[in-house]
Design an enzyme around this catalytic site. Structure first.
Site, mmCIF file in Angstrom:
data_model
loop_
_atom_site.group_PDB
_atom_site.id
_atom_site.type_symbol
_atom_site.label_atom_id
_atom_site.label_comp_id
_atom_site.label_asym_id
_atom_site.label_seq_id
_atom_site.Cartn_x
_atom_site.Cartn_y
_atom_site.Cartn_z
ATOM 1 N N ASP A 111 5.773 10.665 46.631
ATOM 2 C CA ASP A 111 7.053 10.548 45.930
ATOM 3 C C ASP A 111 7.110 11.513 44.743
ATOM 4 O OD1 ASP A 111 7.704 8.493 47.716
ATOM 5 O OD2 ASP A 111 6.946 6.946 46.364
ATOM 6 N N ASP A 160 2.360 2.141 48.057
ATOM 7 C CA ASP A 160 2.785 2.566 46.719
ATOM 8 C C ASP A 160 1.881 1.900 45.695
ATOM 9 O OD1 ASP A 160 4.942 4.197 47.502
ATOM 10 O OD2 ASP A 160 6.323 2.507 47.564
#
Length: 169
Positions: A139, A121
């Protein structure tokens, strides 16, 4: 006999989401050290973190079994959504786009888990001392897909409601 074009024609969106996700993760892993952060805007950093869980690091603190659970879930959900695409007509653009984006995002995070054992991330949005959980392109694709499904449900509900009859004057 005419053949109706199915929603499978939207899988190109899955491929784009998947490639963008893995490409951006590759760039981050190659150019950042873990927890390195570069300020881009007064409310946004690029920050390399590892997520061993799911959304918002759900189940991240467990001993590793969750990796396999999330891999299986991504495969099952993707196969289910591919089946839905197959059953849908190509004219169902919003729903097909939603399914395709969710597939691309799910498979992007799944590939990360299978290869690294965690998800990379790096999008870090914040305000003052409040940080939104760091996330990635997969995401974003999943979130846009979910939003499109909500939009499609609202649109279809409004279209299926009976129109009030106009009284003759």
């Amino acid at each position: 006999m005419t053949q109706t074009k199915t929603g499978l024609s939207f899988l190109w969106l899955s491929v784009i989401a998947f490639i963008l996700d893995l490409g951006t993760k590759y760039l981050i892993v190659q150019n950042f050290t873990l927890y390195e952060s570069i300020n881009i805007l007064p409310f946004f950093n690029l920050t390399y973190v590892r997520n061993y869980g799911a959304a918002f690091s759900f189940l991240a603190e467990h001993c590793g079994w969750q990796k396999y659970l999330f891999i299986v879930l991504a495969c099952v959900i993707s196969l289910m959504l591919i089946y839905f695409l197959y059953k849908n007509e190509a004219t169902q653009k919003i729903q097909n786009s939603a399914y395709a984006l969710i597939i691309g995002g799910a498979l992007g995070n799944m590939a990360d888990r299978a290869y690294h054992g965690f998800v990379v991330d790096f999008f870090d949005f914040y305000w003052d001392i409040y940080h939104y959980p760091v996330f990635n392109v997969a995401d974003i694709a999943i979130s846009i897909g979910a939003g499109l499904l909500i939009l499609d449900a609202i649109k279809n509900r409004n279209e299926s409601e009976p129109k009030p009859k106009q009284e003759d004057k």
